[in-house]
Design an enzyme around this catalytic site. Structure first.
Site, short mmCIF file in Angstrom:
data_model
loop_
_atom_site.label_atom_id
_atom_site.label_comp_id
_atom_site.label_asym_id
_atom_site.label_seq_id
_atom_site.Cartn_x
_atom_site.Cartn_y
_atom_site.Cartn_z
N GLU A 104 37.71 37.84 34.32
CA GLU A 104 36.24 37.78 34.23
C GLU A 104 35.77 39.20 34.05
O GLU A 104 35.87 40.02 34.97
CB GLU A 104 35.65 37.13 35.48
CG GLU A 104 34.20 36.72 35.31
CD GLU A 104 33.22 37.77 35.80
OE1 GLU A 104 32.66 38.48 34.92
OE2 GLU A 104 33.02 37.89 37.00
N GLU A 147 28.08 47.74 27.96
CA GLU A 147 27.62 47.43 29.31
C GLU A 147 27.34 48.72 30.08
O GLU A 147 28.20 49.59 30.21
CB GLU A 147 28.69 46.62 30.05
CG GLU A 147 28.24 46.16 31.43
CD GLU A 147 29.28 45.28 32.11
OE1 GLU A 147 28.90 44.24 32.65
OE2 GLU A 147 30.47 45.65 32.08
N LYS A 203 43.95 43.10 46.08
CA LYS A 203 43.70 44.52 45.92
C LYS A 203 42.20 44.71 45.77
O LYS A 203 41.62 44.50 44.72
CB LYS A 203 44.42 45.04 44.67
CG LYS A 203 44.70 46.58 44.71
CD LYS A 203 43.44 47.38 44.80
CE LYS A 203 43.15 48.14 43.56
NZ LYS A 203 41.91 48.96 43.67
N CYS A 216 27.31 41.50 36.82
CA CYS A 216 27.95 41.28 35.52
C CYS A 216 27.16 40.30 34.66
O CYS A 216 27.16 40.38 33.44
CB CYS A 216 29.37 40.79 35.71
SG CYS A 216 29.53 39.27 36.66
#
Length: 486
Positions: free
Chosen positions: A255, A383, A180, A288
């Site tokens: 992750e 973040e 996906k 990231c």
């Protein structure tokens, strides 16, 4: 909707890829380029129906693929890599159009890495073994058995590279896959389907369902026929996936986000440290692993900031298709709003923008460095995923480590120091899945990759990938009990 669109001269199918065939949907979603806001095309919008069909196709294809020899699986993965290499230019321009990352990076680094993902795990498969060992005269033999259909959910910041980082080991392990891709960047996944078909990958071994996670995510992750789920993305989404998978005890690899530190000690090569800090603006901060929290030892903080400001002034921001551009746009208006919200709230709370701190035209955000930020502030703890860095100072090694570890994340960390012993002391104390010393973003696929705390669950890479995508089996055989067949 039309079945195909043309993107920068490249034909891209807009339908799903299920069971070796293109499958349309009743609905569509609009794919927009972040470069200029132009509409790229209408993409098939999956529902639970397409999700179930993809899992069923993966389930049907699994027994034959799992029984395929290691050598044949490896051969097919190398054939996929060959197909990627033949189409690097097409993949590069389509992905740049779709997600706004630099075309030069896609050509020279990202798409070659896509091919390498397939080659690496194909080759690793052929060496995968554990030496037999003895227990009181009994022989132990370890096997990596394919686990079953695997659902892979991937992000938009490096769509094809991060997808194939999961697809390649899953297929090498003998699993079938339902991918996906992120709805903001679906196009290169569709091209990959064509490449795998041309390489001879059997129908149903790789399936791709496009659409919104909120509409098809639960159908994929709660399906009892799915035996592995690997996800890269946000912590809130990971929590929903974990809850969905729990009913079937489906193993997860997650992750997630990061808020990584860059520790700069007074004994560091200052020019190197500044280069490392400015490098964190790569991909418009949409990485990231980026070390967005710069921690500088107080005696050199003023000089570091001066050199950083001078270096950052040379960043060229603009059209990512231009060879001279260093960073392009942010992915989506919603993401731009999020980035600016973080910055404006920080400034309102007393932070100072040394550089940047504002939007530019379109979906571009000025590279930003904020100082005078509190350790417990939102801008330090959460973040941002944009070109926004914070700078704090420390006076002792212990304080540096304390600040570095004082978030809920633990994905990566970078240390700049000229003292080898200090590097050893500090890295031993940092909570992070990856630590770089006097370098950044040096990655080897045989190394374990993943995060600690809220940055993830599990590790992938080398044997760790096969440990996740397989069911490990130990067979213990007695030295006697055999009948003479002679």
């Amino acid at each position: 909707m039309t079945d195909k669109i043309t993107v920068a001269g490249v034909s891209v199918d807009t339908r799903h890829w299920i069971g070796g065939e293109r499958v349309a949907s009743a609905g569509t979603f609009t794919d927009v380029s972040p470069i200029d806001g132009s509409v790229i095309g209408e993409i098939a919008r999956g529902t639970a129906t397409e999700a179930a069909a993809a899992v069923a196709a993966a389930k049907a294809a699994f027994p034959a693929w799992a029984a395929t020899s290691r050598a044949e699986r490896a051969r097919l993965l190398h054939a996929v890599a060959d197909g990627v290499e033949k189409r690097i230019e097409e993949l590069a321009i389509v992905e740049t159009t779709d997600n706004g990352s630099l075309l030069r990076s896609h050509r020279r680094g990202v798409m070659p890495r896509v091919a390498h993902n397939f080659r690496f795990f194909a080759d690793w498969l052929l060496t995968l073994e554990h030496e037999d060992f003895d227990t009181r005269g009994h022989t132990n033999h370890v096997d990596w058995d394919p686990a079953g259909p695997s659902v892979l959910i991937t992000p938009w910041n490096a769509p094809l590279m991060l997808s194939t980082w999961k697809i390649a080991p899953a297929l090498a392990a003998g699993n079938t896959v339902v991918l996906k891709p992120a709805e903001w960047t679906p196009l290169t996944a569709s091209l990959l389907a064509d490449i795998t078909a041309e390489a001879g990958l059997p129908a149903g071994v790789l399936n791709i369902v496009q659409g919104y996670g909120s509409e098809i995510g639960d159908a994929l992750t709660s399906d009892p026929d799915v035996r592995r789920i690997s996800f890269t993305g946000s912590v809130p989404t990971a929590k929903r996936i974990s809850a969905s998978a729990a009913a079937n005890l489906t193993p997860l690899s997650l992750e997630l986000g990061g808020k990584s530190p860059l520790l700069v000690f007074a004994d560091a090569d200052l020019d190197l440290a500044v280069d490392l800090a400015v490098e964190q603006y790569d991909n418009a901060g949409q990485v990231c692993l980026a070390a967005t929290r710069i921690l500088v030892e107080e005696p050199i903080a003023e000089e570091f900031t001066r050199r950083f400001t001078q270096k950052a002034a040379g960043i060229v921001q603009g059209d990512p298709r231009d060879e001279a551009t260093d960073i392009g746009p942010n992915i989506h208006p919603r993401q731009l709003e999020k980035i600016d919200g973080f910055v404006q709230r920080a400034i309102a709370a007393g932070a100072r923008a040394v550089i940047g701190g504002h939007r530019k035209d379109g979906q571009y955000y000025a590279p930003t460095l904020l100082t005078d930020v509190a350790q417990d502030s939102e801008i330090v703890q959460e973040e941002v995923f944009g070109p926004v860095l914070t700078l704090q100072t420390f006076t002792t090694e212990d304080e540096a480590v304390g600040l570095a570890n004082d978030t809920r994340f633990g994905l990566a960390a970078t240390v700049a120091t000229g003292d080898k012993e200090r590097a050893g002391r500090v890295t031993a104390q940092l909570v992070a899945g990856t630590v770089w010393v006097n370098c950044f973003f040096v990655r080897d696929l045989q190394a374990p990759f993943g995060g600690s705390r809220h940055s993830g669950v599990g590790r992938e890479g080398g044997n760790w990938s096969f440990d996740f995508y397989c069911d490990l089996k130990n067979t213990v055989t007695a030295p006697k009990g055999w009948k003479d067949r002679g």
